[in-house]
Design a protein around this motif. Structure first.
Motif, short mmCIF file in Angstrom:
data_model
loop_
_atom_site.label_atom_id
_atom_site.label_comp_id
_atom_site.label_asym_id
_atom_site.label_seq_id
_atom_site.Cartn_x
_atom_site.Cartn_y
_atom_site.Cartn_z
N GLU A 202 -58.60 -1.66 42.79
CA GLU A 202 -57.20 -2.11 42.89
C GLU A 202 -56.72 -2.02 44.34
O GLU A 202 -56.11 -2.97 44.87
CB GLU A 202 -56.32 -1.23 42.00
CG GLU A 202 -54.85 -1.59 42.05
CD GLU A 202 -54.06 -0.88 40.96
OE1 GLU A 202 -53.91 -1.47 39.88
OE2 GLU A 202 -53.61 0.26 41.18
N ALA A 203 -57.06 -0.91 44.99
CA ALA A 203 -56.66 -0.73 46.40
C ALA A 203 -57.28 -1.84 47.26
O ALA A 203 -56.61 -2.45 48.10
CB ALA A 203 -57.09 0.64 46.91
N VAL A 226 -59.01 -3.81 55.21
CA VAL A 226 -59.75 -4.60 54.22
C VAL A 226 -59.90 -6.02 54.76
O VAL A 226 -58.95 -6.81 54.77
CB VAL A 226 -59.00 -4.62 52.86
CG1 VAL A 226 -59.83 -5.39 51.82
CG2 VAL A 226 -58.74 -3.20 52.37
N ASP A 227 -61.10 -6.29 55.22
CA ASP A 227 -61.36 -7.57 55.87
C ASP A 227 -61.98 -8.56 54.87
O ASP A 227 -63.15 -8.90 54.94
CB ASP A 227 -62.31 -7.31 57.06
CG ASP A 227 -62.57 -8.57 57.86
OD1 ASP A 227 -61.77 -9.51 57.74
OD2 ASP A 227 -63.59 -8.61 58.57
N ILE A 228 -61.16 -8.91 53.88
CA ILE A 228 -61.58 -9.90 52.87
C ILE A 228 -60.43 -10.90 52.75
O ILE A 228 -59.27 -10.48 52.70
CB ILE A 228 -61.83 -9.26 51.48
CG1 ILE A 228 -62.78 -8.07 51.58
CG2 ILE A 228 -62.35 -10.28 50.49
CD1 ILE A 228 -63.03 -7.33 50.26
N GLU A 229 -60.77 -12.21 52.70
CA GLU A 229 -59.69 -13.19 52.61
C GLU A 229 -59.01 -13.12 51.23
O GLU A 229 -59.43 -12.35 50.38
CB GLU A 229 -60.22 -14.62 52.87
CG GLU A 229 -61.30 -15.10 51.93
CD GLU A 229 -62.70 -14.82 52.45
OE1 GLU A 229 -63.60 -15.58 52.11
OE2 GLU A 229 -62.91 -13.81 53.16
N ASP A 230 -57.97 -13.93 51.04
CA ASP A 230 -57.27 -14.06 49.76
C ASP A 230 -56.47 -12.83 49.34
O ASP A 230 -56.51 -12.43 48.18
CB ASP A 230 -58.25 -14.42 48.62
CG ASP A 230 -58.94 -15.74 48.85
OD1 ASP A 230 -58.23 -16.72 49.16
OD2 ASP A 230 -60.17 -15.79 48.75
N ARG A 231 -55.73 -12.23 50.28
CA ARG A 231 -54.92 -11.09 49.86
C ARG A 231 -53.86 -11.49 48.83
O ARG A 231 -53.40 -10.68 48.05
CB ARG A 231 -54.23 -10.43 51.07
CG ARG A 231 -53.76 -9.03 50.75
CD ARG A 231 -52.56 -8.61 51.53
NE ARG A 231 -51.36 -9.32 51.13
CZ ARG A 231 -50.17 -9.14 51.68
NH1 ARG A 231 -50.04 -8.29 52.66
NH2 ARG A 231 -49.11 -9.82 51.27
N ASP A 232 -53.50 -12.77 48.84
CA ASP A 232 -52.50 -13.22 47.87
C ASP A 232 -53.14 -13.59 46.52
O ASP A 232 -52.45 -14.05 45.62
CB ASP A 232 -51.73 -14.43 48.42
CG ASP A 232 -52.67 -15.60 48.73
OD1 ASP A 232 -53.90 -15.38 48.82
OD2 ASP A 232 -52.17 -16.73 48.87
N ARG A 237 -60.18 -11.99 45.03
CA ARG A 237 -60.65 -11.01 46.01
C ARG A 237 -61.58 -9.98 45.37
O ARG A 237 -62.57 -9.58 45.94
CB ARG A 237 -59.43 -10.31 46.60
CG ARG A 237 -59.57 -10.00 48.06
CD ARG A 237 -58.40 -9.17 48.49
NE ARG A 237 -58.24 -9.21 49.92
CZ ARG A 237 -57.58 -8.30 50.62
NH1 ARG A 237 -57.01 -7.29 50.02
NH2 ARG A 237 -57.46 -8.40 51.91
N ARG A 238 -61.21 -9.52 44.14
CA ARG A 238 -62.02 -8.46 43.53
C ARG A 238 -63.43 -8.94 43.18
O ARG A 238 -64.32 -8.15 42.92
CB ARG A 238 -61.33 -7.84 42.32
CG ARG A 238 -61.09 -8.78 41.17
CD ARG A 238 -60.80 -8.04 39.86
NE ARG A 238 -59.74 -7.07 39.91
CZ ARG A 238 -59.90 -5.80 39.54
NH1 ARG A 238 -61.07 -5.36 39.12
NH2 ARG A 238 -58.88 -4.98 39.57
N VAL A 243 -66.65 -6.33 48.22
CA VAL A 243 -65.89 -5.26 47.54
C VAL A 243 -66.76 -4.03 47.33
O VAL A 243 -66.33 -2.90 47.57
CB VAL A 243 -65.31 -5.78 46.20
CG1 VAL A 243 -64.77 -4.64 45.35
CG2 VAL A 243 -64.21 -6.79 46.47
N ALA A 244 -68.03 -4.25 46.92
CA ALA A 244 -68.91 -3.11 46.63
C ALA A 244 -69.09 -2.21 47.86
O ALA A 244 -69.11 -0.98 47.74
CB ALA A 244 -70.26 -3.62 46.15
N THR A 245 -69.18 -2.82 49.04
CA THR A 245 -69.36 -2.03 50.26
C THR A 245 -68.15 -1.12 50.48
O THR A 245 -68.28 0.04 50.85
CB THR A 245 -69.50 -2.99 51.48
OG1 THR A 245 -70.36 -4.04 51.10
CG2 THR A 245 -70.03 -2.29 52.70
#
Ligand SMILES: Nc1ncnc2c1ncn2[C@@H]1O[C@H](COP(=O)(O)OP(=O)(O)OP(=O)(O)O)[C@@H](O)[C@H]1O
Length: 261
Positions: A202-203, A226-232, A237-238, A243-245
Motif C-alpha cells: 500500500e505504501a 518510490v521511483d515507479i510511474e503512475d502514482r495516480d 503501480r502495484r 514493487v518486489a524490490t
C-alpha cells in the motif's frame, strides 16, 4: 528560494508521563521531516514506534514536548482547519445522510448551503457515491463508508491530509479499490498527504516517498523515494515489477524476517 513545505516537523520529540512506573516514555525522538505541495508520503514502522503520536502532533491535537511543527510555514499550536484527519474508523454521524455528513465540516466553516451542496456532490461523485447520497451510514458497506469519510475529509479543503491507517479495517479487495480512489482523487485535487500504514505494498502503491521509523523511541531511519510511474493509478503501480524490490528493502529495514525467526 525553495517553496515552503506544506507540513514540516523540526526536531520533534514527544514524551508521555508514565504514571505506573513514574518517569516518562519517549514516544518520538528528534524527528525532522518535510512534505512538499502535492506530495504523498507514507510512514511505516513497528507497532508502538510513535506513528500515530506524530500525526496527532501534526494535527495540533497533541502538543510536542520539544521541537516545532509547521503547516504552510505557520507554527501548529492547536487543531486548525488546514489539517484534516482520516482514521481507520470512519466517524460518520449516524443520524445524518451521507451528503449531510460530507457537508458537516463546511457547515462549521460557514459556507452557504448551495456552495457546500455543490462541493459535496462533486466529491461524492469522485468517490463513486452519487447513488447513495441520501442513504444513512448504516445502509452502506465498510468500503463505501470509508469513501464517504474521504469525501468528508476533502470537503473542508485542507492543506494537508493526515491519514492513520484509513483502510486497515477493510478486506484486501475493497482496500485495493479504495487505494485506487484515493490515489486518483489526491492526484486530481493536488492534495498533500501523510499516510500511516502497516501494508508495505500500500505504501509503495500510493506514495512518492516512504519514511521508515525505528522501534520506540521512534526516529526516522530511512527515507525511500518510490521511483515507479503512475502514482495516480495505484492499481497499475502495484503490478509493476519494481514493487518486489521495494518490499524486500522495507522488510530488511523493518527486520521482519528476524522478528519471525
Ligand atoms: N496518551 C498517551 N499516554 C501515554 N503513552 C502514550 C500515549 N499515546 C501513546 N503512548 C505511547 O507512545 C508510544 C507510541 O504510540 P503510538 O500509538 O504513536 O504508536 P504507533 O506507531 O502508532 O503504533 P501502532 O502501529 O500499533 O498503531 C507507545 O508506547 C504508546 O504506549
Amino acid at each position: 528560494m525553495p517553496d515552503t513545505p506544506r507540513i514540516e516537523f523540526r526536531n520533534v520529540t514527544k514524551r508521555f508521563a508514565n504514571h505506573r512506573q513514574g518517569g516518562h516514555v519517549v514516544a518520538v525522538e528528534g524527528v525532522s521531516l518535510s512534505i512538499a505541495d502535492g506530495e504523498i508520503v507514507s510512514l511505516i514502522g513497528p507497532s508502538g514506534c510513535g506513528k500515530s503520536t506524530l500525526l496527532n502532533m501534526g494535527s495540533g491535537l497533541d502538543p510536542v514536548s520539544s521541537g516545532e511543527v509547521h503547516v504552510d510555514g505557520e507554527l501548529v499550536t492547536k487543531p486548525n482547519r488546514h489539517v484534516a484527519f482520516m482514521l481507520q474508523k470512519d466517524l460518520l454521524l449516524p443520524w445524518r445522510t451521507i451528503i449531510e455528513n460530507v457537508e458537516f465540516g463546511q457547515e462549521i466553516q460557514g459556507l452557504s448551503r448551495r456552495e457546500r451542496r455543490q462541493r459535496a456532490l462533486d466529491l461524492l461523485g469522485k468517490c463513486h457515491l452519487t447513488d447513495f447520497i441520501d442513504h444513512y451510514p448504516h445502509q452502506l458497506s465498510g468500503g463505501m463508508r470509508q469513501r464517504a469519510a474521504l469525501a468528508r475529509t476533502l470537503a473542508v479543503d485542507p492543506t494537508v491530509l493526515l491519514m492513520d491507517e484509513p483502510f486497515s479495517a477493510l478486506d484486501a479487495q475493497t482496500k485495493m479499490v479504495l487505494q485506487q480512489d484515493l490515489g486518483r482523487t489526491l492526484a486530481e485535487t493536488g492534495k498533500t498527504a501523510l499516510f500511516i500504514t502497516h501494508d508495505l505494498v500500500e505504501a509503495i502503491a500510493l506514495s512518492d516517498r516512504i519514511l521508515v521509523m525505528s522501534q520506540r523511541p521512534g526516529r526516522i531511519i530511512e527515507e525511500i523515494e518510490v521511483d515507479i510511474e503512475d502514482r495516480d493509478n495505484p492499481m497499475k503501480r502495484r503490478q509493476h515489477p519494481k514493487v518486489a524490490t521495494y518490499v524486500v528493502r522495507l522488510m530488511q529495514l523493518l527486520q521482519i524476517e528476524q522478528a519471525a525467526a
